[in-house]
Enzyme design. Structure first.
Site, PDB file in Angstrom:
ATOM      1  CG  HIS A  97      49.251   9.071  57.783  1.00  0.00           C
ATOM      2  ND1 HIS A  97      48.123   8.694  57.844  1.00  0.00           N
ATOM      3  CD2 HIS A  97      48.747   9.234  56.056  1.00  0.00           C
ATOM      4  CE1 HIS A  97      46.993   8.704  57.254  1.00  0.00           C
ATOM      5  NE2 HIS A  97      48.209   8.685  55.503  1.00  0.00           N
ATOM      6  CG  ASP A  98      54.231  12.532  63.180  1.00  0.00           C
ATOM      7  OD1 ASP A  98      53.629  12.742  64.078  1.00  0.00           O
ATOM      8  OD2 ASP A  98      55.698  14.073  62.308  1.00  0.00           O
ATOM      9  CB  THR A 220      52.739  13.995  41.151  1.00  0.00           C
ATOM     10  OG1 THR A 220      53.591  14.180  39.855  1.00  0.00           O
ATOM     11  CG2 THR A 220      53.921  14.726  41.731  1.00  0.00           C
ATOM     12  CG  ASP A 268      51.217  11.493  37.651  1.00  0.00           C
ATOM     13  OD1 ASP A 268      49.819  10.625  36.403  1.00  0.00           O
ATOM     14  OD2 ASP A 268      52.236  11.964  37.486  1.00  0.00           O
ATOM     15  CG  ASP A 276      55.811  15.302  36.293  1.00  0.00           C
ATOM     16  OD1 ASP A 276      54.458  14.932  37.087  1.00  0.00           O
ATOM     17  OD2 ASP A 276      55.460  14.266  35.158  1.00  0.00           O
TER      18      ASP A 276
END
Length: 351
Positions: A97-98, A220, A268, A276
């Site tokens: 976001h930065d 993930t 995930d 992963d």
């Protein structure tokens, strides 16, 4: 595939055999021969090929002025993640976001009326207190020397490593921005965009299709608010029905997890606490949480990369470090008149 060739990838269309590395889960389905069709193998791009550090950034920038910097950051990140592992994903998101607005200048950290941090798009961002803790310790050792932008970038790298992701070299020398405007957060992707919009956004930041697919793999780990996905569960595109691209079992799971918009759900569902390739294998099973995630698998510009990473973990692991390094170098401020070294990451210097 010219766009992929231009990214220094060699794509070889091959038939692959199923691997036993796919994690077991309640939603696990037996892979069919058809699910492997179109899978690709990728050669590893070298770091020097795809890792522009910029003319004014250097890995040794603080070697003399703050030699303990990386040790401080690493120790603090380990301490905080030991208490709350979910901060690893939060730091990745905060960093993205930065960099997505005005470049990697720590403008997201400024806490003042009308700043990016106060915007609706930023309300679920976390990790500010960790950066403040690091900054306070660094100021004791090296006052008025290290920028908040450099701290956030390095802390994100260390958090990624602690989560099981790759290490990459972080060059230093970024300066902190003095401008932060809430309305500009509207340009940050929020999970509802189409792939063309995402590609164009990444290109505007000097990133490419490969970086888009790789950095999306950060999903993930981490969570999303249920408010970001409820439209897929109950009234997709105004149909009054669920999104047909959702696996029925996964849909049932989400309906139970996301009764309220304020609830949270893992990005995930298979291996939520493990860095992963689960994100990519989930997309092949129609288990992408965000609309943008699942669209990556159906779009011909990105689908080959999804399939390749799903079956070649080492390539994803390597490329994630390369793409994160590129992200951390987006539109950095390096000239003295372009920014400052904040003494408190929450506020512009008063002197």
């Amino acid at each position: 595939m010219n766009y992929i060739v231009s990214l220094l990838l060699v794509l070889l269309v091959v038939q692959l055999n199923p691997s036993s590395c796919d994690p077991e889960h309640d939603y696990h389905k037996e892979e069919t021969h058809e699910s492997w069709e179109g899978a690709t193998t990728l050669t590893l791009p070298s770091l020097s090929d795809d890792l522009p550090f910029g003319e004014f950034l250097s890995s040794g920038f603080y070697r003399k002025s703050c030699p303990e910097l990386e040790g401080i950051i690493n120790r603090k990140v380990k301490e905080w993640l030991k208490q709350d592992f979910s901060l690893a994903a939060s730091l990745m998101r905060l960093h993205f976001h930065d960099c997505a607005i005005r470049g990697c200048d720590a403008s997201i950290l400024l806490y003042q009326e009308g700043s990016e941090r106060t915007a609706a798009a930023s309300k679920t961002l976390r990790g500010f207190e960790l950066i403040d803790d690091i900054k306070a310790e660094v100021e004791k050792k090296c006052p008025k020397t290290v920028s908040c932008a450099d701290i956030l970038t390095a802390a994100t790298r260390d958090a990624t490593v602690q989560a099981g992701g790759p290490y990459w070299t972080v060059p230093y020398g970024r300066r902190d921005g003095k401008v932060s405007i809430a309305k500009e957060t509207e340009m940050v992707p929020m999970g509802h965009e189409n792939i063309t919009a995402l590609v164009e956004f990444f290109q505007s930041q000097g990133l490419n299709v490969l970086d888009l697919v790789v950095l999306s793999g950060a999903h993930t780990i981490g969570r999303s608010s249920c408010g970001s996905v409820q439209h897929r569960l109950y009234n997709f595109s105004g149909t009054g029905k669920p999104d047909p691209s959702l696996d029925p079992q996964y849909l049932n799971y989400l309906e139970r997890k996301c009764r309220w918009a304020s609830d949270y759900v893992d990005l995930d569902a298979a291996t939520p606490h493990k860095f992963d390739i689960g994100y990519y294998t989930n997309l092949q099973k129609k288990m992408g949480l965000l609309s943008t995630d699942q669209l990556l698998y159906s779009d011909p510009r990105t689908s080959p990369l999804i399939k390749a990473f799903a079956y070649q973990p080492s390539v994803f692991y390597h490329q994630f470090g390369v793409s994160m390094a590129k992200l951390g170098n987006v539109q950095v401020l390096t000239e003295q008149n372009e920014g400052e070294i904040r003494t408190n990451c929450n506020f512009v210097n008063s002197y």
